[in-house]
Design an enzyme around this catalytic site. Structure first.
Site, PDB file in Angstrom:
ATOM      1  N   GLU A 112      -6.596 -14.337  -1.234  1.00  0.00           N
ATOM      2  CA  GLU A 112      -7.098 -13.131  -1.829  1.00  0.00           C
ATOM      3  C   GLU A 112      -8.094 -12.374  -0.953  1.00  0.00           C
ATOM      4  O   GLU A 112      -9.000 -11.824  -1.300  1.00  0.00           O
ATOM      5  CB  GLU A 112      -8.077 -13.747  -2.863  1.00  0.00           C
ATOM      6  CG  GLU A 112      -7.594 -14.430  -4.055  1.00  0.00           C
ATOM      7  CD  GLU A 112      -6.206 -13.904  -4.664  1.00  0.00           C
ATOM      8  OE1 GLU A 112      -6.067 -12.816  -4.445  1.00  0.00           O
ATOM      9  OE2 GLU A 112      -5.210 -14.671  -4.846  1.00  0.00           O
TER      10      GLU A 112
HETATM   11  C1  LIG Z   1      -2.006 -21.801   0.337  1.00  0.00           C
HETATM   12  C2  LIG Z   1      -1.975 -20.404   0.357  1.00  0.00           C
HETATM   13  C3  LIG Z   1      -1.771 -19.986  -0.839  1.00  0.00           C
HETATM   14  C4  LIG Z   1      -1.521 -18.473  -1.198  1.00  0.00           C
HETATM   15  N1  LIG Z   1      -1.155 -17.905  -2.389  1.00  0.00           N
HETATM   16  C5  LIG Z   1      -0.962 -16.546  -2.295  1.00  0.00           C
HETATM   17  C6  LIG Z   1      -0.148 -16.090  -3.755  1.00  0.00           C
HETATM   18  O1  LIG Z   1      -0.392 -16.672  -4.586  1.00  0.00           O
HETATM   19  N2  LIG Z   1       0.134 -14.840  -3.565  1.00  0.00           N
HETATM   20  C7  LIG Z   1       0.150 -14.135  -2.433  1.00  0.00           C
HETATM   21  O2  LIG Z   1       0.474 -12.964  -2.387  1.00  0.00           O
HETATM   22  N3  LIG Z   1      -0.261 -14.696  -1.059  1.00  0.00           N
HETATM   23  C8  LIG Z   1      -0.738 -15.794  -1.169  1.00  0.00           C
HETATM   24  N4  LIG Z   1      -1.310 -16.314  -0.076  1.00  0.00           N
HETATM   25  C9  LIG Z   1      -1.247 -15.507   1.261  1.00  0.00           C
HETATM   26  C10 LIG Z   1      -2.636 -15.136   1.488  1.00  0.00           C
HETATM   27  O3  LIG Z   1      -3.319 -14.054   0.636  1.00  0.00           O
HETATM   28  C11 LIG Z   1      -2.540 -14.389   2.935  1.00  0.00           C
HETATM   29  O4  LIG Z   1      -2.630 -15.621   3.708  1.00  0.00           O
HETATM   30  C12 LIG Z   1      -3.853 -13.695   3.362  1.00  0.00           C
HETATM   31  O5  LIG Z   1      -4.018 -12.505   2.696  1.00  0.00           O
HETATM   32  C13 LIG Z   1      -3.841 -13.208   4.850  1.00  0.00           C
HETATM   33  O6  LIG Z   1      -2.634 -13.017   5.443  1.00  0.00           O
HETATM   34  P1  LIG Z   1      -2.065 -13.571   6.493  1.00  0.00           P
HETATM   35  O7  LIG Z   1      -1.926 -15.155   6.533  1.00  0.00           O
HETATM   36  O8  LIG Z   1      -0.797 -12.792   6.896  1.00  0.00           O
HETATM   37  O9  LIG Z   1      -2.929 -13.317   7.672  1.00  0.00           O
HETATM   38  P2  LIG Z   1      -2.955 -11.932   8.656  1.00  0.00           P
HETATM   39  O10 LIG Z   1      -3.109 -10.793   7.532  1.00  0.00           O
HETATM   40  O11 LIG Z   1      -1.969 -11.799   9.697  1.00  0.00           O
HETATM   41  O12 LIG Z   1      -4.431 -12.058   9.326  1.00  0.00           O
HETATM   42  C14 LIG Z   1      -4.749 -12.893  10.400  1.00  0.00           C
HETATM   43  C15 LIG Z   1      -6.177 -12.642  10.849  1.00  0.00           C
HETATM   44  O13 LIG Z   1      -6.332 -11.306  11.271  1.00  0.00           O
HETATM   45  C16 LIG Z   1      -7.562 -10.828  10.520  1.00  0.00           C
HETATM   46  N5  LIG Z   1      -7.246  -9.297  10.237  1.00  0.00           N
HETATM   47  C17 LIG Z   1      -5.949  -8.948   9.829  1.00  0.00           C
HETATM   48  N6  LIG Z   1      -6.216  -7.580   9.724  1.00  0.00           N
HETATM   49  C18 LIG Z   1      -7.624  -7.111   9.671  1.00  0.00           C
HETATM   50  C19 LIG Z   1      -8.085  -6.068   9.545  1.00  0.00           C
HETATM   51  N7  LIG Z   1      -7.701  -5.081   9.539  1.00  0.00           N
HETATM   52  N8  LIG Z   1      -9.405  -6.112  10.073  1.00  0.00           N
HETATM   53  C20 LIG Z   1     -10.117  -7.316  10.757  1.00  0.00           C
HETATM   54  N9  LIG Z   1      -9.372  -8.487  10.739  1.00  0.00           N
HETATM   55  C21 LIG Z   1      -8.104  -8.352  10.101  1.00  0.00           C
HETATM   56  C22 LIG Z   1      -7.639 -11.702   9.232  1.00  0.00           C
HETATM   57  O14 LIG Z   1      -8.858 -11.829   8.517  1.00  0.00           O
HETATM   58  C23 LIG Z   1      -7.181 -12.994   9.885  1.00  0.00           C
HETATM   59  O15 LIG Z   1      -8.291 -13.663  10.401  1.00  0.00           O
HETATM   60  C24 LIG Z   1      -1.739 -17.709   0.204  1.00  0.00           C
HETATM   61  C25 LIG Z   1      -1.634 -18.194   1.431  1.00  0.00           C
HETATM   62  C26 LIG Z   1      -1.879 -19.690   1.556  1.00  0.00           C
HETATM   63  C27 LIG Z   1      -2.068 -20.206   2.810  1.00  0.00           C
END
Ligand SMILES: Cc1cc2nc3c(=O)[nH]c(=O)nc-3n(C[C@H](O)[C@H](O)[C@H](O)COP(=O)(O)OP(=O)(O)OC[C@H]3O[C@@H](n4cnc5c(N)ncnc54)[C@H](O)[C@@H]3O)c2cc1C
Length: 597
Positions: free
Chosen positions: A446
């Site tokens: 989220e």
């Molecule tokens: C168990 C689980 C359930 C989930 N359920 C859902 C779901 O139901 N529906 C859905 O759509 N998604 C879901 N997700 C996805 C989840 O919302 C994302 O994993 C999350 O939004 C982060 O995206 P990412 O994993 O690609 O990390 P990334 O976006 O690659 O981020 C990696 C790191 O970089 C940091 N970062 C990235 N961009 C910036 C920025 N602009 N400024 C500062 N820091 C930044 C982040 O804070 C993080 O620490 C789920 C994930 C998991 C693991």
């Protein structure tokens, strides 16, 4: 074996005494007939369902996890999950806070919120299935066409069908502008969707007859970035002429993830192979519509963490009372029976610090989230437009704090609660390590907590020149002024006023620096949000202390305990803000200096 007791007494205190729920509801025509007795009855029944039906499935669900069958692309949830869901539906729980026009019971959000705390404390992984459905309900309710509402809402409200939110793709997590899933318009007004989503919670399961996926995708003429994203409803089974699940749609689960916690919830890869969907709202405005669901989900994640904080605290407390190790440092708390070779560990100051940390984060979180939920009720139902707008602004300001502050605190609290058990916390038997594992995801999904802090500082505070913050600060200032003549309140009011002043200065300082260098905002945001979270908790603890000071004289130990928690909070947790403010002020230079190449 862990245990869970719904914290009904504290819920009643927060709702009735702190927030004066009866008076609040009387101002909202939709809830004017509802009284505290009914609210208590609903919470009592809800607590029973959570503690008796869901809690026994928490550890077993964690151990068993979900099973994926590649041949049928189906997911089986852990033993007992499906039956519990059917019982939940039969009892009408999904409809609690839904619109009566679609079969809902029309009860307030603040009540549903308290109910969700208990569901999450009992079993977070299970609760995500109905939790996401409720988010989908809210999104369709706000942005669906009349026909979409008639078709989907009654089935989501009854719980017959569940919902999901499909945003994330492998290359696109935080940055939704990178999204690639395509939606091609069809002559009949529908769309064909093609793409791959990952990490979709509750994306496939065996609990309901149909799954309503809300999917973000791009139309062929979409501008790039976040301004070219549209929202679609894509059911697993296409509804037939009677609205019953008909032909299987070309959307399905390709795999489930093996992960750190919430094993009972299926985290799915969802493939769209020319799936049929329908546009929700306007083209290219999908992110806007999805924000309804995302905001609801952010509050929901806060409630997940509150539930885990409470249940971890309860178990650590019970253990600390029983486990005998070492002697008390003072004769006063030592066991009087000389035959007892050791005292229960609850005599040791640092064990008490760990217990009180979890307790304070639970009680502060309950007061704060109940208040935010009540503001949502005002936003939805108050007859005065200006009151509705003011409430909406407060909810917007406070939502990232609910999401990030509560989830960070739950990580701290569950870890401290585990520590109370020593090595017995680290092994699986006592259930404590599951709470820590389950709590960790709440800081990530989220919108990660970093993203929440950027939302708070960048969008909610600096972009409107601190106006929303100033108006919320006025409430705090009024309270401080009203209490200034009461010497018994000085121990709470002095640090509250001090922190409020420091936050105003900090905001101005970061705002000035960020105008010259935007990296300054990014460098300050995370400690800034934590300072803001503490200000909010200090405000609510001071208000709770005020009530308790006057009521403790009656001899009810509840108020003595509340005062003790408030005093602990001010003495032991709030001082963290001194360090956080220094961190926030230290600027971007030390972060950006390293040449990682
Ligand atoms: C168990 C689980 C359930 C989930 N359920 C859902 C779901 O139901 N529906 C859905 O759509 N998604 C879901 N997700 C996805 C989840 O919302 C994302 O994993 C999350 O939004 C982060 O995206 P990412 O994993 O690609 O990390 P990334 O976006 O690659 O981020 C990696 C790191 O970089 C940091 N970062 C990235 N961009 C910036 C920025 N602009 N400024 C500062 N820091 C930044 C982040 O804070 C993080 O620490 C789920 C994930 C998991 C693991």
């Amino acid at each position: 074996m862990p245990h869970y007791q719904p914290p009904l007494r504290d819920m009643h205190f927060v709702l009735d005494e702190l927030l004066d729920l009866n008076a609040e509801l009387a101002q909202l025509p939709a809830h004017a007939g509802l009284d505290a007795t009914t609210v208590h009855q609903v919470l009592e029944e809800g607590g029973k369902f959570a503690a008796e039906r869901l809690f026994p499935l928490n550890q077993t669900g964690d151990r068993e996890g979900c099973h994926y069958d590649a041949a049928t692309r189906s997911v089986t949830t852990p033993r007992g999950f499906r039956d519990a869901y059917q019982q939940y539906v039969a009892a009408g729980w999904p409809s609690l806070a839904c619109d009566p026009a679609y079969g809902g019971q029309g009860l307030p959000v603040v009540l549903n919120n308290a109910f969700y705390e208990m569901l999450n404390a009992a079993n977070q992984a299970w609760t995500m299935y109905p939790g996401l459905s409720h988010g989908a309900y809210e999104c369709l309710h706000a942005h669906g066409s009349e026909a979409q509402k008639q078709l989907y809402l009654p089935r989501l409200v009854s719980g017959e069908w569940t919902g999901t939110m499909c945003l994330t793709e492998a290359h696109c997590g935080t940055d939704l502008g990178l999204l690639r899933t395509r939606a091609e318009p069809q002559p009949d007004g529908s769309y064909r969707l093609t793409g791959n989503k990952i990490f979709i919670s509750a994306g496939e399961h065996d609990m309901a007859a149909n799954i309503v996926h809300l999917v973000l995708a791009r139309l062929p003429d979409a501008p790039s970035g976040t301004r070219g994203i549209s929202l679609f409803v894509v059911p697993k089974f296409l509804p037939d002429a009677q609205g019953e699940p008909g032909e299987r749609n070309a959307i399905g689960c390709g795999a489930i993830e093996h992960k750190m916690g919430i094993h009972g919830n299926a985290t799915c890869q969802i493939n769209l192979d020319g799936a049929t969907g329908w546009l929700i709202g306007e083209p290219h405005r999908g992110l806007n519509a999805m924000f309804v669901m995302m905001n609801a989900a952010r509050l929901g994640v806060g409630m997940q963490s509150l539930g885990l904080t409470e249940v971890a605290y309860q178990n650590a407390l019970a253990y600390a009372r029983e486990r005998a190790q070492g002697r008390s440092l003072s004769a006063a708390s030592a066991s009087s029976a000389s035959s007892v070779p050791a005292d229960p560990i609850i005599v040791h100051p640092d064990v008490r610090r760990m217990l009180m940390t979890a307790r304070a984060y639970a009680e502060g979180g309950r007061a704060f989230t109940s208040y935010v939920a009540l503001m949502i009720d005002r936003e939805l139902n108050h007859p005065d437009d200006s009151v509705r707008r003011e409430a909406a602004d407060e909810v917007a300001l406070l939502t990232p704090i609910v999401k990030a502050f509560l989830t960070d605190n739950a990580w701290i609290a569950t870890s401290e609660a585990l520590q109370v058990f020593g090595g017995h916390g680290y092994i699986a038997e006592w259930g404590m390590e599951q709470y820590v594992r389950d709590a960790r995801i709440n800081m990530i999904y989220e919108g990660t907590n970093t993203i929440q802090s950027l939302d708070l500082l960048g969008r909610k505070v600096l972009m409107d020149q601190g106006e929303k913050l100033r108006r919320f600060g006025e409430k705090i200032r009024h309270f401080i002024v009203a209490q200034s003549a009461d010497p018994a309140m000085a121990e709470f009011i002095t640090p509250l006023a001090d922190l409020a002043e420091k936050l105003v200065k900090l905001t101005a300082e970061i705002g000035g620096k960020a105008a010259a260098d935007p990296e300054e905002m990014g460098a300050a945001a995370v400690p800034y949000l934590r300072v803001a979270g503490h200000l909010v908790y200090a405000y609510f603890f001071a208000r709770m202390a005020k009530l308790s000071l006057t009521r403790a004289a009656g001899g009810d130990p509840f108020y003595q305990a509340k005062l003790a928690t408030a005093r602990f909070y001010f003495a032991r947790l709030l001082p963290e803000t001194a360090m956080l403010i220094r961190q926030a002020r230290s600027g971007a230079a030390s972060l950006m200096a390293m040449d990682f190449s």
